[in-house]
Motif scaffolding. Structure first.
Motif, PDB file in Angstrom:
ATOM      1  N   ARG A  87       0.828  -1.199   0.000  1.00  0.00           N
ATOM      2  CA  ARG A  87       0.000   0.000   0.000  1.00  0.00           C
ATOM      3  C   ARG A  87       0.864   1.251   0.000  1.00  0.00           C
ATOM      4  O   ARG A  87       2.024   1.198   0.377  1.00  0.00           O
ATOM      5  N   SER A  88       0.266   2.350  -0.408  1.00  0.00           N
ATOM      6  CA  SER A  88       1.019   3.598  -0.525  1.00  0.00           C
ATOM      7  C   SER A  88       1.467   4.128   0.830  1.00  0.00           C
ATOM      8  O   SER A  88       2.390   4.916   0.917  1.00  0.00           O
ATOM      9  N   ASP A  89       0.846   3.709   1.894  1.00  0.00           N
ATOM     10  CA  ASP A  89       1.260   4.150   3.231  1.00  0.00           C
ATOM     11  C   ASP A  89       2.270   3.172   3.827  1.00  0.00           C
ATOM     12  O   ASP A  89       2.529   3.192   5.017  1.00  0.00           O
ATOM     13  N   MET A  90       2.832   2.316   2.959  1.00  0.00           N
ATOM     14  CA  MET A  90       3.859   1.351   3.351  1.00  0.00           C
ATOM     15  C   MET A  90       3.327   0.227   4.242  1.00  0.00           C
ATOM     16  O   MET A  90       4.109  -0.506   4.838  1.00  0.00           O
ATOM     17  N   HIS A  91       2.033   0.075   4.291  1.00  0.00           N
ATOM     18  CA  HIS A  91       1.486  -1.046   5.025  1.00  0.00           C
ATOM     19  C   HIS A  91       1.531  -2.273   4.118  1.00  0.00           C
ATOM     20  O   HIS A  91       1.564  -2.147   2.904  1.00  0.00           O
ATOM     21  N   ILE A  92       1.496  -3.415   4.738  1.00  0.00           N
ATOM     22  CA  ILE A  92       1.624  -4.657   3.985  1.00  0.00           C
ATOM     23  C   ILE A  92       0.433  -4.889   3.064  1.00  0.00           C
ATOM     24  O   ILE A  92       0.564  -5.512   2.019  1.00  0.00           O
ATOM     25  N   GLY A  93      -0.721  -4.368   3.449  1.00  0.00           N
ATOM     26  CA  GLY A  93      -1.909  -4.585   2.635  1.00  0.00           C
ATOM     27  C   GLY A  93      -2.375  -6.017   2.772  1.00  0.00           C
ATOM     28  O   GLY A  93      -2.228  -6.613   3.832  1.00  0.00           O
ATOM     29  N   GLY A  94      -2.867  -6.571   1.726  1.00  0.00           N
ATOM     30  CA  GLY A  94      -3.361  -7.944   1.796  1.00  0.00           C
ATOM     31  C   GLY A  94      -2.584  -8.838   0.867  1.00  0.00           C
ATOM     32  O   GLY A  94      -1.645  -8.423   0.205  1.00  0.00           O
ATOM     33  N   TYR A  95      -2.974 -10.073   0.831  1.00  0.00           N
ATOM     34  CA  TYR A  95      -2.296 -11.043  -0.024  1.00  0.00           C
ATOM     35  C   TYR A  95      -3.212 -12.238  -0.219  1.00  0.00           C
ATOM     36  O   TYR A  95      -3.836 -12.696   0.727  1.00  0.00           O
TER      37      TYR A  95
END
Length: 98
Positions: A60-68
């Motif tokens: 994610r643009s906020d450097m979070h891992i996001g999903g997978y």
DNA sequence: GCTCTGACGATTT
DNA sequence: GAAATCGCCAGAG
């Protein structure tokens, strides 16, 4: 079967070198669809080329891992294996510039 | 930190 | 074929 939009997403994702990460927004932008970050995530979610497309390097643009698709946990492990540091859901790495 | 809203393409109905 | 729904999101409040 992949659409032209998806092909572009995969193409760009494949260019991300080991140890680097890219954001959904960046990819959307470089393929000429700024703001289509969700669509990018959608394309990667149904990643038809899990071998050739390192979709785990897209965060994610906020450097979070996001999903997978295979679980965010597996994504973390893969990134760590490439030399990146993960703190909680944050990815400590250098964003790849196309 | 969270929730809400916006924007985009694919899939489903 | 059109409308509704979904998704590994982004940005503002």
């Amino acid at each position: 079967m992949p659409t032209s939009f998806e092909r572009l997403v995969y193409e760009k994702t494949r260019e991300i070198p080991r140890g680097r990460v890219a954001t959904y927004g960046e990819i959307a932008r470089v393929i000429g669809r700024p703001g289509a970050a969700r669509a990018v995530g959608n394309a990667l979610n149904r990643n038809p080329h899990p071998i050739t497309v390192p979709c785990h390097r897209v965060i994610r643009s906020d450097m979070h891992i996001g999903g997978y698709a295979k679980g965010a946990d597996a994504k973390k492990e893969l990134l760590i294996a490439e030399g990146l540091e993960i703190r909680g859901d944050l990815v400590i790495g250098v964003p790849w510039k196309f």
